[in-house]
Design a protein around this motif. Structure first.
Motif, PDB file in Angstrom:
ATOM      1  N   SER A  31      65.963  56.618  20.834  1.00 27.97           N
ATOM      2  CA  SER A  31      66.568  57.874  20.373  1.00 27.97           C
ATOM      3  C   SER A  31      65.999  59.040  21.164  1.00 27.97           C
ATOM      4  CB  SER A  31      66.287  58.073  18.887  1.00 27.97           C
ATOM      5  OG  SER A  31      66.617  59.386  18.489  1.00 27.97           O
ATOM      6  N   SER A  33      66.430  63.307  21.177  1.00 25.27           N
ATOM      7  CA  SER A  33      66.986  64.515  20.578  1.00 25.27           C
ATOM      8  C   SER A  33      66.681  65.701  21.472  1.00 25.27           C
ATOM      9  CB  SER A  33      66.387  64.767  19.184  1.00 25.27           C
ATOM     10  OG  SER A  33      66.728  63.732  18.300  1.00 25.27           O
ATOM     11  N   GLU A  48      71.477  64.546  19.134  1.00 26.56           N
ATOM     12  CA  GLU A  48      70.663  63.343  19.245  1.00 26.56           C
ATOM     13  C   GLU A  48      71.530  62.218  19.806  1.00 26.56           C
ATOM     14  OE1 GLU A  48      70.110  61.044  15.816  1.00 26.56           O
ATOM     15  OE2 GLU A  48      68.697  59.668  16.758  1.00 26.56           O
ATOM     16  N   ARG A  55      74.608  60.574  17.963  1.00 25.26           N
ATOM     17  CA  ARG A  55      74.475  60.189  16.560  1.00 25.26           C
ATOM     18  C   ARG A  55      74.430  61.398  15.628  1.00 25.26           C
ATOM     19  NH1 ARG A  55      69.930  55.853  14.623  1.00 25.26           N
ATOM     20  NH2 ARG A  55      68.448  57.456  15.288  1.00 25.26           N
ATOM     21  N   ASN A  56      73.893  62.510  16.094  1.00 22.17           N
ATOM     22  CA  ASN A  56      73.848  63.734  15.303  1.00 22.17           C
ATOM     23  C   ASN A  56      74.124  64.917  16.200  1.00 22.17           C
ATOM     24  OD1 ASN A  56      72.943  63.194  12.432  1.00 22.17           O
ATOM     25  ND2 ASN A  56      71.343  62.110  13.541  1.00 22.17           N
ATOM     26  N   LYS A  57      74.659  65.974  15.619  1.00 21.70           N
ATOM     27  CA  LYS A  57      75.003  67.152  16.413  1.00 21.70           C
ATOM     28  C   LYS A  57      74.649  68.404  15.632  1.00 21.70           C
ATOM     29  CE  LYS A  57      78.897  68.972  19.105  1.00 21.70           C
ATOM     30  NZ  LYS A  57      78.624  70.369  18.818  1.00 21.70           N
ATOM     31  N   GLY A  98      65.863  55.739  12.274  1.00 17.28           N
ATOM     32  CA  GLY A  98      66.689  56.542  11.379  1.00 17.28           C
ATOM     33  C   GLY A  98      66.051  56.919  10.064  1.00 17.28           C
TER      34      GLY A  98
ATOM     35  N   GLY B  95      67.423  59.648   6.447  1.00 18.81           N
ATOM     36  CA  GLY B  95      68.109  58.995   7.558  1.00 18.81           C
ATOM     37  C   GLY B  95      68.273  59.845   8.795  1.00 18.81           C
ATOM     38  N   SER B  98      65.512  62.459  13.267  1.00 21.41           N
ATOM     39  CA  SER B  98      65.728  62.970  14.617  1.00 21.41           C
ATOM     40  C   SER B  98      66.433  64.311  14.612  1.00 21.41           C
ATOM     41  CB  SER B  98      66.555  61.973  15.432  1.00 21.41           C
ATOM     42  OG  SER B  98      65.920  60.717  15.463  1.00 21.41           O
TER      43      SER B  98
END
Lengths: 115, 112
Positions: A31, A33, A48, A55-57, A98, B95, B98
């Motif tokens: 991962s 970020s 990320e 996976r994430n924004k 996670g 979860g 990050s």
């Protein structure tokens, strides 16, 4: 084990140009970020990547984009640079499990100055 | 929108003094982390707290997570010049370790 490395460390660009920053995570970490740090807004999450997928924004405009390669190295790109994009860009790597307890390891950052 | 407010923003003290930094939020976090950042470097993790009411001690540093998991504090006993730096709290939701929400930061200077 080598830490997180970021290149370049310093960069000067002019408005309207685009820039690509690179981040090499700790070996075994999947991962990555990205964060932007400015005196006014502090540290803000950009996005990320995990296993080559976002996976994430965070809440940044589409001018900010990224990608991750099969070796987990990541790049972020900023197009049509604005003066307000001047900042320290930090990347952090982790195993990517996670969980909310997972440790993030930060690199030294790339300082971008937009003139 | 800054969801984590830290106080004070700046702190200048002499070696040997005690200090407390506060981190407050209107949101509940699954975990809260404290980092220290020195000039020209990225933040370095000091501690992660995950349970409401939890207290963790690392030598002269004591960290506390509020019962409602909305606030935290960092207490330094007998500060030393090596404690100088920017202290940042950061919250994570379930979860999403990050995707940290960082606090506004507290810049600490400890002089001889």
């Amino acid at each position: 084990k080598a830490g997180v490395t970021q290149t370049p460390r310093y960069l000067i660009k002019t408005r309207g140009q685009q820039v690509t920053l690179s981040c090499s995570p700790i070996s075994g970490h999947r991962s990555v970020s990205w964060y932007q740090q400015t005196p006014g807004q502090g540290l803000q999450f950009l996005f990320e990547y995990f296993s080559e997928t976002q996976r994430n924004k965070g809440n940044f405009p589409g001018r900010f984009s990224g990608r991750q390669f099969s070796n987990s190295r990541s790049e972020m790109n900023v197009s049509t640079l604005e003066l307000g994009d001047s900042a320290l860009y930090l990347c952090a790597s982790s195993l990517g499990e996670g969980t909310h307890q997972e440790t993030q390891y930060f690199g030294p950052g790339t300082r971008l100055l937009v003139l | 929108t800054q969801l984590l407010e830290q106080s004070p923003q700046f702190l200048s003290i002499q070696e040997g003094e005690n200090l407390t930094v506060y981190c407050n939020s209107s949101s509940v976090f699954s975990s809260l982390q404290w980092y220290r950042q020195e000039p020209g470097e990225g933040p370095v993790l000091l501690v992660t707290v995950v349970t409401g009411g939890e207290v963790k001690k690392l030598k002269r540093l004591t960290f506390q997570f509020g019962d409602a998991r909305k606030d935290s504090s960092l207490h330094i006993t007998a500060a030393q010049p090596g404690d100088t730096g920017l202290y940042l709290c950061a919250g994570a939701h379930t979860g999403t370790a990050s995707k940290l929400t960082f606090g506004t930061g507290t810049r600490l200077q400890v002089t001889l």
